[in-house]
Motif scaffolding. Structure first.
Motif, PDB file in Angstrom:
ATOM      1  N   TRP A  22       0.826  -1.198   0.000  1.00 19.16           N
ATOM      2  CA  TRP A  22       0.000   0.000   0.000  1.00 19.16           C
ATOM      3  C   TRP A  22       0.869   1.260   0.000  1.00 19.16           C
ATOM      4  O   TRP A  22       1.974   1.276   0.564  1.00 19.16           O
ATOM      5  CB  TRP A  22      -0.885   0.040   1.242  1.00 19.16           C
ATOM      6  N   THR A  23       0.348   2.313  -0.611  1.00 22.45           N
ATOM      7  CA  THR A  23       1.002   3.614  -0.574  1.00 22.45           C
ATOM      8  C   THR A  23       0.151   4.580   0.236  1.00 22.45           C
ATOM      9  O   THR A  23      -1.068   4.392   0.387  1.00 22.45           O
ATOM     10  CB  THR A  23       1.190   4.187  -1.988  1.00 22.45           C
ATOM     11  N   GLY A  24       0.791   5.606   0.756  1.00 27.97           N
ATOM     12  CA  GLY A  24       0.058   6.593   1.533  1.00 27.97           C
ATOM     13  C   GLY A  24      -1.046   7.260   0.743  1.00 27.97           C
ATOM     14  O   GLY A  24      -2.150   7.483   1.249  1.00 27.97           O
ATOM     15  N   GLU A  25      -0.752   7.571  -0.522  1.00 23.80           N
ATOM     16  CA  GLU A  25      -1.744   8.231  -1.370  1.00 23.80           C
ATOM     17  C   GLU A  25      -2.968   7.340  -1.576  1.00 23.80           C
ATOM     18  O   GLU A  25      -4.114   7.805  -1.544  1.00 23.80           O
ATOM     19  CB  GLU A  25      -1.123   8.596  -2.715  1.00 23.80           C
ATOM     20  N   ALA A  26      -2.731   6.035  -1.792  1.00 23.82           N
ATOM     21  CA  ALA A  26      -3.840   5.112  -2.021  1.00 23.82           C
ATOM     22  C   ALA A  26      -4.681   4.920  -0.758  1.00 23.82           C
ATOM     23  O   ALA A  26      -5.908   4.832  -0.815  1.00 23.82           O
ATOM     24  CB  ALA A  26      -3.311   3.765  -2.515  1.00 23.82           C
ATOM     25  N   ILE A  27      -4.012   4.864   0.404  1.00 20.41           N
ATOM     26  CA  ILE A  27      -4.750   4.726   1.668  1.00 20.41           C
ATOM     27  C   ILE A  27      -5.650   5.941   1.893  1.00 20.41           C
ATOM     28  O   ILE A  27      -6.836   5.809   2.214  1.00 20.41           O
ATOM     29  CB  ILE A  27      -3.769   4.565   2.847  1.00 20.41           C
ATOM     30  N   ALA A  28      -5.077   7.125   1.714  1.00 27.18           N
ATOM     31  CA  ALA A  28      -5.852   8.345   1.918  1.00 27.18           C
ATOM     32  C   ALA A  28      -7.027   8.427   0.946  1.00 27.18           C
ATOM     33  O   ALA A  28      -8.142   8.780   1.336  1.00 27.18           O
ATOM     34  CB  ALA A  28      -4.947   9.570   1.769  1.00 27.18           C
ATOM     35  N   GLU A  29      -6.786   8.081  -0.314  1.00 26.18           N
ATOM     36  CA  GLU A  29      -7.854   8.169  -1.311  1.00 26.18           C
ATOM     37  C   GLU A  29      -8.967   7.187  -0.995  1.00 26.18           C
ATOM     38  O   GLU A  29     -10.150   7.502  -1.133  1.00 26.18           O
ATOM     39  CB  GLU A  29      -7.303   7.895  -2.702  1.00 26.18           C
ATOM     40  N   ARG A  30      -8.638   5.972  -0.549  1.00 24.49           N
ATOM     41  CA  ARG A  30      -9.683   4.995  -0.217  1.00 24.49           C
ATOM     42  C   ARG A  30     -10.534   5.485   0.943  1.00 24.49           C
ATOM     43  O   ARG A  30     -11.775   5.396   0.918  1.00 24.49           O
ATOM     44  CB  ARG A  30      -9.058   3.649   0.138  1.00 24.49           C
ATOM     45  N   LEU A  31      -9.891   6.026   1.974  1.00 20.42           N
ATOM     46  CA  LEU A  31     -10.636   6.499   3.134  1.00 20.42           C
ATOM     47  C   LEU A  31     -11.480   7.723   2.785  1.00 20.42           C
ATOM     48  O   LEU A  31     -12.622   7.852   3.251  1.00 20.42           O
ATOM     49  CB  LEU A  31      -9.674   6.800   4.280  1.00 20.42           C
ATOM     50  N   TRP A  32     -10.952   8.614   1.959  1.00 22.04           N
ATOM     51  CA  TRP A  32     -11.751   9.763   1.546  1.00 22.04           C
ATOM     52  C   TRP A  32     -12.927   9.343   0.673  1.00 22.04           C
ATOM     53  O   TRP A  32     -13.997   9.953   0.724  1.00 22.04           O
ATOM     54  CB  TRP A  32     -10.889  10.784   0.804  1.00 22.04           C
ATOM     55  N   ARG A  33     -12.756   8.300  -0.120  1.00 18.50           N
ATOM     56  CA  ARG A  33     -13.871   7.805  -0.918  1.00 18.50           C
ATOM     57  C   ARG A  33     -14.992   7.305  -0.001  1.00 18.50           C
ATOM     58  O   ARG A  33     -16.177   7.552  -0.246  1.00 18.50           O
ATOM     59  CB  ARG A  33     -13.428   6.692  -1.861  1.00 18.50           C
ATOM     60  N   PHE A  34     -14.588   6.618   1.063  1.00 10.86           N
ATOM     61  CA  PHE A  34     -15.596   6.163   2.019  1.00 10.86           C
ATOM     62  C   PHE A  34     -16.285   7.370   2.661  1.00 10.86           C
ATOM     63  O   PHE A  34     -17.510   7.375   2.850  1.00 10.86           O
ATOM     64  CB  PHE A  34     -14.959   5.301   3.108  1.00 10.86           C
ATOM     65  N   TYR A  35     -15.524   8.405   2.987  1.00  6.69           N
ATOM     66  CA  TYR A  35     -16.127   9.602   3.591  1.00  6.69           C
ATOM     67  C   TYR A  35     -17.162  10.214   2.649  1.00  6.69           C
ATOM     68  O   TYR A  35     -18.266  10.567   3.085  1.00  6.69           O
ATOM     69  CB  TYR A  35     -15.028  10.629   3.897  1.00  6.69           C
ATOM     70  N   ARG A  36     -16.825  10.316   1.371  1.00 11.09           N
ATOM     71  CA  ARG A  36     -17.744  10.939   0.413  1.00 11.09           C
ATOM     72  C   ARG A  36     -18.968  10.066   0.144  1.00 11.09           C
ATOM     73  O   ARG A  36     -20.084  10.580   0.013  1.00 11.09           O
ATOM     74  CB  ARG A  36     -17.013  11.202  -0.911  1.00 11.09           C
ATOM     75  N   GLU A  37     -18.762   8.744   0.051  1.00 11.96           N
ATOM     76  CA  GLU A  37     -19.830   7.855  -0.369  1.00 11.96           C
ATOM     77  C   GLU A  37     -20.514   7.126   0.784  1.00 11.96           C
ATOM     78  O   GLU A  37     -21.651   6.662   0.632  1.00 11.96           O
ATOM     79  CB  GLU A  37     -19.278   6.820  -1.361  1.00 11.96           C
ATOM     80  N   GLY A  38     -19.837   7.015   1.925  1.00  7.11           N
ATOM     81  CA  GLY A  38     -20.376   6.212   3.020  1.00  7.11           C
ATOM     82  C   GLY A  38     -20.799   6.974   4.243  1.00  7.11           C
ATOM     83  O   GLY A  38     -21.266   6.376   5.217  1.00  7.11           O
ATOM     84  N   THR A  39     -20.644   8.312   4.237  1.00 10.24           N
ATOM     85  CA  THR A  39     -21.065   9.109   5.394  1.00 10.24           C
ATOM     86  C   THR A  39     -21.887  10.303   4.929  1.00 10.24           C
ATOM     87  O   THR A  39     -21.865  10.688   3.760  1.00 10.24           O
ATOM     88  CB  THR A  39     -19.858   9.636   6.196  1.00 10.24           C
ATOM     89  N   ASN A  40     -22.567  10.897   5.860  1.00 13.67           N
ATOM     90  CA  ASN A  40     -23.279  12.140   5.613  1.00 13.67           C
ATOM     91  C   ASN A  40     -22.292  13.279   5.845  1.00 13.67           C
ATOM     92  O   ASN A  40     -22.015  13.655   6.985  1.00 13.67           O
ATOM     93  CB  ASN A  40     -24.478  12.267   6.549  1.00 13.67           C
TER      94      ASN A  40
END
Length: 506
Positions: A22-40
């Protein structure tokens, strides 16, 4: 899982954990995707989301370390069943259990649990999402944190991911006006570590550490030269419990520091202490200080009752500057951010400038580009100095102050036109020629000022320029004129804000 995160790829099948790639950029992007799509996102700010990612990573890593084989296992700071239980809970049960756990770990009475110093900083005053957000938190636990072995992620990449996510929260952090928080661009910090020659033997402090970006920049510089660093290499303090939490998590995820170790971050008002930064009884003297203090004038100010060693009593940036100049040991190097007002203001600022030049070798002033801290409405500079012993002859410790103008003709913002490493290459090269400080030469942007001439003036103004301003013809391009107007409006807004803060509430 997208971005190469997940299991089942060729590397994992060959016996290499997928997390190792894993890379730092990929980890951050995955978590931000969850924030945008999985949270209010209207109910949960980006900064609140990053905090909760930090809480969960702390608990998951604590559990993973305890599950290692006996030789490599670390004693957990959380109850042994804490993480496994969370993955099985939802709704009110999840909210109740995690609230109790955070309250327990954030307890400041460490009489019976000295191993929880770090946990007490991470969870102090921690606020869990509301009960109506537990479905989102459960998904974050079960889908994004729980399935993976985070100890297998390269330490540098895990730290890089968290730092990136903090930088993405700049707007939320800028809103913390009451404590004057701001994020310092990494290229500036990297230039600072080069000019200060930060190395693995140093002890680096920041008495107003915020999210810990200064300490992480120093750590990366130290790590580049030696992978084995002393546990006391970093120390910081801040008045804001939330900033202490984020800086503590930032350090943990970059360094892999044991969670049972003494804490390098303290919740404290360092201006009330006659030591460089509050430490946990280590007794080790700092060798480097990097500080971007709050650029604010209101709040509790130190006075003679608490700081009889101060030269004068001014605003926050003036006080942090003299705090370090007075308390650092001889030979320690420092870089302190100051607004323009500290360079030319009268009263306390003038007194501090005079004493600073006499008691420290103030070798460099960097005039930073405009727009870097646009929400604060002020222009910024960095004073570099070395704590020196007073000369028997009575001469000032500073002989020459070199001024580098990175401001004229340069305007940057943290979004549309961010600064880069290349923007400071010439500054670093000018400060550190092959022959050392003695070999410095003047250039269009770099100018020498004999300190005797500066002290001859009653106010000892350091509002100094290089050679650029007189050479500019006309009024500049429309773009430069627009930026200059914007900067002047920012300055006016800052002055009005100071007046408003000083007015009574009624």
């Amino acid at each position: 899982m997208a971005n190469g995160l997940g299991r089942g790829n060729g590397a994992a099948a060959a016996g290499v954990p997928a997390e190792r790639l894993w890379t730092g950029e990929a980890i951050a992007e995955r978590l931000w995707r969850f924030y945008r799509e999985g949270t209010n996102t209207r109910a949960i700010t980006r900064l609140q989301f990053v905090e909760h990612v930090g809480y969960l990573l702390f608990l998951k890593l604590d559990h993973e370390r305890a599950q290692r084989s006996a030789r490599f296992a670390h004693p957990p700071v959380a109850p042994t069943d804490a993480w496994p239980d969370l993955a099985l809970l939802s709704g009110d049960a999840l909210h109740t259990r995690l609230t109790q756990l955070m309250d327990d770990l954030g307890n400041q009475d460490l009489t019976d649990r000295p191993d929880r110093q770090i946990a007490s900083v991470v969870f102090r005053d921690a606020q869990l999402w509301g009960l109506d957000r537990m479905a989102e938190l459960n998904k974050l636990i079960v889908e994004q944190i729980g399935p993976y072995r985070w100890l297998a992620v390269p330490q540098a990449e895990l730290g890089r991911a968290f730092s990136q996510m903090l930088r993405d929260c700049r707007d939320d952090i800028d809103l913390k006006i009451e404590t004057g928080q701001t994020l310092t661009p990494l290229p500036i910090l990297n230039a600072i570590t080069k000019v200060l020659d930060v190395g693995p033997e140093d002890i680096v402090i920041d008495p107003a550490c915020g999210t810990g970006t200064t300490l992480i920049a120093a750590y990366n510089a130290m790590l580049a030269a030696n992978r084995q660093l002393t546990p006391t290499a970093l120390a910081g303090a801040d008045l804001d419990a939330q900033m202490c939490r984020l800086s503590m998590l930032n350090i943990l995820l970059h360094t892999g520091r044991p969670f049972t170790a003494p804490t390098p971050i303290q919740l404290a008002d360092t201006l009330k202490r006659k030591v460089p930064v509050v430490r946990s009884g280590s007794g080790i003297a700092p060798t480097v200080a990097i500080c971007n203090p709050p650029f604010k004038s209101n709040g509790v100010q130190p006075d003679a009752a608490m700081r009889d060693d101060f030269w004068a009593y001014g605003d926050f940036p003036t006080n942090f500057l003299q705090h370090l100049a007075i308390t650092l040991p001889q030979g320690a190097r420092a870089a302190v951010f100051v607004p323009d007002g500290v360079l030319f203001g009268g009263g306390a600022a003038a007194s501090v400038r005079q004493n600073l030049l006499r008691n420290c070798d103030v070798h460099t002033l960097l005039r930073l580009p405009t727009g870097l801290f646009h929400r604060k409405g002020v222009k910024s500079n960095i004073l570099f100095f070395t704590k020196s012993a007073p000369k028997p002859s009575g001469e000032p410790a500073t002989k020459d102050l070199w001024v580098y103008d990175a401001r004229t003709g340069n305007h940057h913002t943290d979004t549309g036109n961010p600064v880069t490493e290349a923007d400071f290459d010439d500054f670093v090269a000018s400060c550190l020629p092959e022959g050392g400080f003695a070999a410095r030469t003047e250039s269009k942007r770099f100018r020498r000022y004999p300190v005797a001439e500066l002290l001859d003036h009653p106010k000892t103004s350091l509002d100094l320029k290089a050679h650029l301003a007189p050479e500019l013809g006309g009024f500049g391009s429309p773009r430069e004129i627009a930026f200059e107007v914007a900067d002047r409006l920012d300055e006016a807004a800052a002055h009005f804000r100071q007046v408003a803060e000083a007015l009574p509430g009624q």
